[in-house]
Design a protein around this motif. Sequence first.
Motif, PDB file in Angstrom:
ATOM      1  N   UNK A 287       0.807  -1.214   0.000  1.00 24.85           N
ATOM      2  CA  UNK A 287       0.000   0.000   0.000  1.00 24.85           C
ATOM      3  C   UNK A 287       0.843   1.269   0.000  1.00 24.85           C
ATOM      4  N   UNK A 288       2.151   1.113   0.192  1.00 23.15           N
ATOM      5  CA  UNK A 288       3.051   2.273   0.219  1.00 23.15           C
ATOM      6  C   UNK A 288       4.352   1.902  -0.488  1.00 23.15           C
ATOM      7  N   UNK A 289       4.967   2.902  -1.122  1.00 19.37           N
ATOM      8  CA  UNK A 289       6.303   2.734  -1.691  1.00 19.37           C
ATOM      9  C   UNK A 289       7.193   3.841  -1.149  1.00 19.37           C
ATOM     10  N   UNK A 290       8.331   3.443  -0.570  1.00 15.72           N
ATOM     11  CA  UNK A 290       9.360   4.383  -0.117  1.00 15.72           C
ATOM     12  C   UNK A 290      10.477   4.347  -1.152  1.00 15.72           C
ATOM     13  N   UNK A 291      10.630   5.442  -1.886  1.00 21.44           N
ATOM     14  CA  UNK A 291      11.628   5.541  -2.953  1.00 21.44           C
ATOM     15  C   UNK A 291      12.795   6.388  -2.458  1.00 21.44           C
ATOM     16  N   UNK A 292      13.987   5.829  -2.488  1.00 21.11           N
ATOM     17  CA  UNK A 292      15.174   6.522  -1.994  1.00 21.11           C
ATOM     18  C   UNK A 292      16.231   6.553  -3.084  1.00 21.11           C
ATOM     19  N   UNK A 293      16.736   7.754  -3.364  1.00 23.11           N
ATOM     20  CA  UNK A 293      17.873   7.901  -4.271  1.00 23.11           C
ATOM     21  C   UNK A 293      19.090   8.293  -3.446  1.00 23.11           C
ATOM     22  N   UNK A 294      20.062   7.394  -3.358  1.00 20.22           N
ATOM     23  CA  UNK A 294      21.341   7.725  -2.728  1.00 20.22           C
ATOM     24  C   UNK A 294      22.244   8.207  -3.857  1.00 20.22           C
ATOM     25  N   UNK A 295      22.159   9.488  -4.165  1.00 21.34           N
ATOM     26  CA  UNK A 295      22.866  10.015  -5.331  1.00 21.34           C
ATOM     27  C   UNK A 295      24.342   9.629  -5.273  1.00 21.34           C
ATOM     28  N   UNK A 296      24.837   9.055  -6.371  1.00 21.75           N
ATOM     29  CA  UNK A 296      26.229   8.637  -6.466  1.00 21.75           C
ATOM     30  C   UNK A 296      26.487   7.189  -6.110  1.00 21.75           C
ATOM     31  N   UNK A 297      25.530   6.492  -5.508  1.00 22.38           N
ATOM     32  CA  UNK A 297      25.773   5.157  -4.953  1.00 22.38           C
ATOM     33  C   UNK A 297      25.867   4.117  -6.072  1.00 22.38           C
ATOM     34  N   UNK A 298      27.094   3.691  -6.344  1.00 24.09           N
ATOM     35  CA  UNK A 298      27.323   2.683  -7.371  1.00 24.09           C
ATOM     36  C   UNK A 298      26.870   1.298  -6.906  1.00 24.09           C
ATOM     37  N   UNK A 299      26.704   0.414  -7.867  1.00 25.22           N
ATOM     38  CA  UNK A 299      26.451  -0.986  -7.525  1.00 25.22           C
ATOM     39  C   UNK A 299      27.616  -1.551  -6.718  1.00 25.22           C
ATOM     40  N   UNK A 300      28.839  -1.133  -7.067  1.00 26.81           N
ATOM     41  CA  UNK A 300      30.006  -1.649  -6.348  1.00 26.81           C
ATOM     42  C   UNK A 300      30.067  -1.113  -4.920  1.00 26.81           C
ATOM     43  N   UNK A 301      29.553   0.070  -4.672  1.00 30.63           N
ATOM     44  CA  UNK A 301      29.496   0.594  -3.302  1.00 30.63           C
ATOM     45  C   UNK A 301      28.631  -0.302  -2.430  1.00 30.63           C
ATOM     46  N   UNK A 302      27.498  -0.689  -2.984  1.00 28.32           N
ATOM     47  CA  UNK A 302      26.588  -1.556  -2.226  1.00 28.32           C
ATOM     48  C   UNK A 302      27.223  -2.930  -1.997  1.00 28.32           C
ATOM     49  N   UNK A 303      27.855  -3.462  -3.035  1.00 26.96           N
ATOM     50  CA  UNK A 303      28.495  -4.770  -2.882  1.00 26.96           C
ATOM     51  C   UNK A 303      29.620  -4.719  -1.842  1.00 26.96           C
ATOM     52  N   UNK A 304      30.418  -3.666  -1.879  1.00 29.38           N
ATOM     53  CA  UNK A 304      31.527  -3.553  -0.938  1.00 29.38           C
ATOM     54  C   UNK A 304      31.059  -3.354   0.498  1.00 29.38           C
ATOM     55  N   UNK A 305      30.044  -2.518   0.696  1.00 27.11           N
ATOM     56  CA  UNK A 305      29.635  -2.240   2.080  1.00 27.11           C
ATOM     57  C   UNK A 305      28.899  -3.427   2.695  1.00 27.11           C
ATOM     58  N   UNK A 306      28.163  -4.190   1.881  1.00 22.46           N
ATOM     59  CA  UNK A 306      27.521  -5.381   2.450  1.00 22.46           C
ATOM     60  C   UNK A 306      28.562  -6.448   2.782  1.00 22.46           C
ATOM     61  N   UNK A 307      29.585  -6.569   1.943  1.00 24.48           N
ATOM     62  CA  UNK A 307      30.628  -7.565   2.188  1.00 24.48           C
ATOM     63  C   UNK A 307      31.451  -7.223   3.424  1.00 24.48           C
ATOM     64  N   UNK A 308      31.639  -5.928   3.687  1.00 24.60           N
ATOM     65  CA  UNK A 308      32.464  -5.506   4.821  1.00 24.60           C
ATOM     66  C   UNK A 308      31.634  -5.199   6.070  1.00 24.60           C
ATOM     67  N   UNK A 309      30.311  -5.398   5.974  1.00 31.06           N
ATOM     68  CA  UNK A 309      29.396  -5.157   7.092  1.00 31.06           C
ATOM     69  C   UNK A 309      29.437  -3.708   7.568  1.00 31.06           C
ATOM     70  N   UNK A 310      29.630  -2.790   6.643  1.00 31.06           N
ATOM     71  CA  UNK A 310      29.599  -1.369   7.000  1.00 31.06           C
ATOM     72  C   UNK A 310      28.276  -0.705   6.647  1.00 31.06           C
ATOM     73  N   UNK A 311      27.345  -1.477   6.085  1.00 32.23           N
ATOM     74  CA  UNK A 311      25.991  -0.950   5.822  1.00 32.23           C
ATOM     75  C   UNK A 311      24.971  -2.021   6.224  1.00 32.23           C
ATOM     76  N   UNK A 312      24.877  -2.339   7.522  1.00 33.06           N
ATOM     77  CA  UNK A 312      24.038  -3.469   7.949  1.00 33.06           C
ATOM     78  C   UNK A 312      22.560  -3.300   7.631  1.00 33.06           C
ATOM     79  N   UNK A 313      22.048  -2.068   7.633  1.00 32.03           N
ATOM     80  CA  UNK A 313      20.626  -1.879   7.347  1.00 32.03           C
ATOM     81  C   UNK A 313      20.327  -2.114   5.873  1.00 32.03           C
TER      82      UNK A 313
END
Length: 591
Positions: A37-63
Amino acid sequence: MTSRKTAIAFASALLVALAFVPVVFAQEHLNDRNGIRHVLLISIDGMHAVDYENCTASNTCPHLAALGKTGVTYTRTTTSRPSDSFPGLMALVTGGTPRTVGAFYDVAYDRVLAPPTIDTGNGLPGSGPAPAGCKVGMPNGTQTEYEEGVEFNQHQVNGAGPYAMFDGGVLSIDPMKLPRDPYNNCSPVYPWNFVRTNTIYGVIHAARGYTAWSDKHPVYAVVSGPTGTASPSNVDDYYAPEVNSDIVPIPNFKTVTGVDCSAIAHAAGDDWTTHFDSIKCYDQLKVNAIVNEIKGKNHLGTSSAPVPAILGMNYQAVSVGQKLITGGVKGGYTDAAGDPTPSMLGEIEFVDATIGQMVSALQTQGLLDSTAIIITAKHGQSPIDTNRFFPIPGHSGANGTPPSVVIGGFLPAVYGLSNNGLGLAEDDISQIWLKNSADTVNAVNALETAGVTSGSDASAIGLGQIFYGASLTTMFNAPGLPEDPGPCCFLRPGGDPRSPDIIVIPNVGVVYTGSLKKQSEHGGFAHDDTNVMLLVSNPGIKTRTDTSFVETDQVAPTILQLLGLNPAALDAVRIEGTPVLPGLSFKEGGQ
């Protein structure tokens, strides 16, 4: 995806027809679809796919990592081209490209519209009142500025609109600083009327859904889409403190990571993007607004409001962290693999912690199961490998010459000036509009031979690739004037008054700047500019990683489908054949 290769003539005719045909989906109501019933749309301007892969692998973006465990992660996502905030945002909410939507850059050019009445805050000269300053019933030609310079006072957080100090919205826009429509009594063209197609906000609002958005400039109420009025009425709650305003203390205010925003070290005249901590304080204002909306209040938390069917915001922290050099401290990355510097990592950790605040609010309000969370980026940033960074002309002015300077004589004069106050759209791209499109080949020849030095195959402009003629019209409409110009802002048969004549893509790492405070930029077509993270999350979604090639313009029709609305209600989706994102399926039994 062959349907996306719709003929230009057909698209032009269809857009003209849309101007006179009521939206047939206007009576459609929001429906539960798999409990969403709701959509939360977030743009993290600049956030590459590799940024997400790196931070999840290093546990620096747990949320963010936790959200990835209940959703679909797309690893081969590309943004709009050009990869700038304005076309990037429009891709997310219209489902279309600049070819259809008409948004090429915050600062671009239109061969029909007339200049603003008075000077903008960023130096675009006003041409005075009509009829001298706006010639009625004929093409005029002007740069179009849709950024902070059109506010009453861009140095104030609230843009000098009728708001409290840390509020901000569309009433900060000075209509005297907007481009004018010579085919509509020289009326100002508000940003939401400048775009040529409707948006998810228009469709959801027409379906009686409550809508909200927060962004970095008041003009980004463009998400409303056309209303034909001075109000972006498809956005029920819009919040836009100005990101390029002067830093001021925010009393009794701290970020979730502990930055004291009541005492931000800065020099006079610094704006929120000039320090690693100040940008966190700025973004935290918007995060708090989203949390208030999740709690059933307005963005300030001062009164009750429905929980929006669509809400969201953009972050600036990661983009600033990628580019910034200040006080001898560098953001960005330590290598080509995208390992962040400590300052850059601090921005990612801040963003992650604030996303945790939003998720926590959804859980507390009992809304997490009924909310789809979509996280992506309007644009990336190039180069990731800062060893490749090469500024032209550079601080010394000796590194080369930007394309707009090389062919300055071919550019339109601005009200008697040989060049304009704003400069054309040059970051790690150069979009060029000529005063006479018949000079395109001559201008290209000048660019191709600019400053070629003995023993080098690189020109003074850092040339990588030039698009013009047929190579340009495979992406965009042919530049020129429409056969029968009329009121803004519909695409009409004939030349497109907004298409650039030439696009220069420099070598990877080249940025057209003389600043000492940046080491990357966006806007271009490079992989680092365009390959961004994309995650669609909800507890009911089957978890998977999707490696198929997708684009950020597919977010718009996907949002409508998630809310039980018809994606074909979007003009650009029908014209360009934009599909919903693949691989999204819900667990058996839904929520």
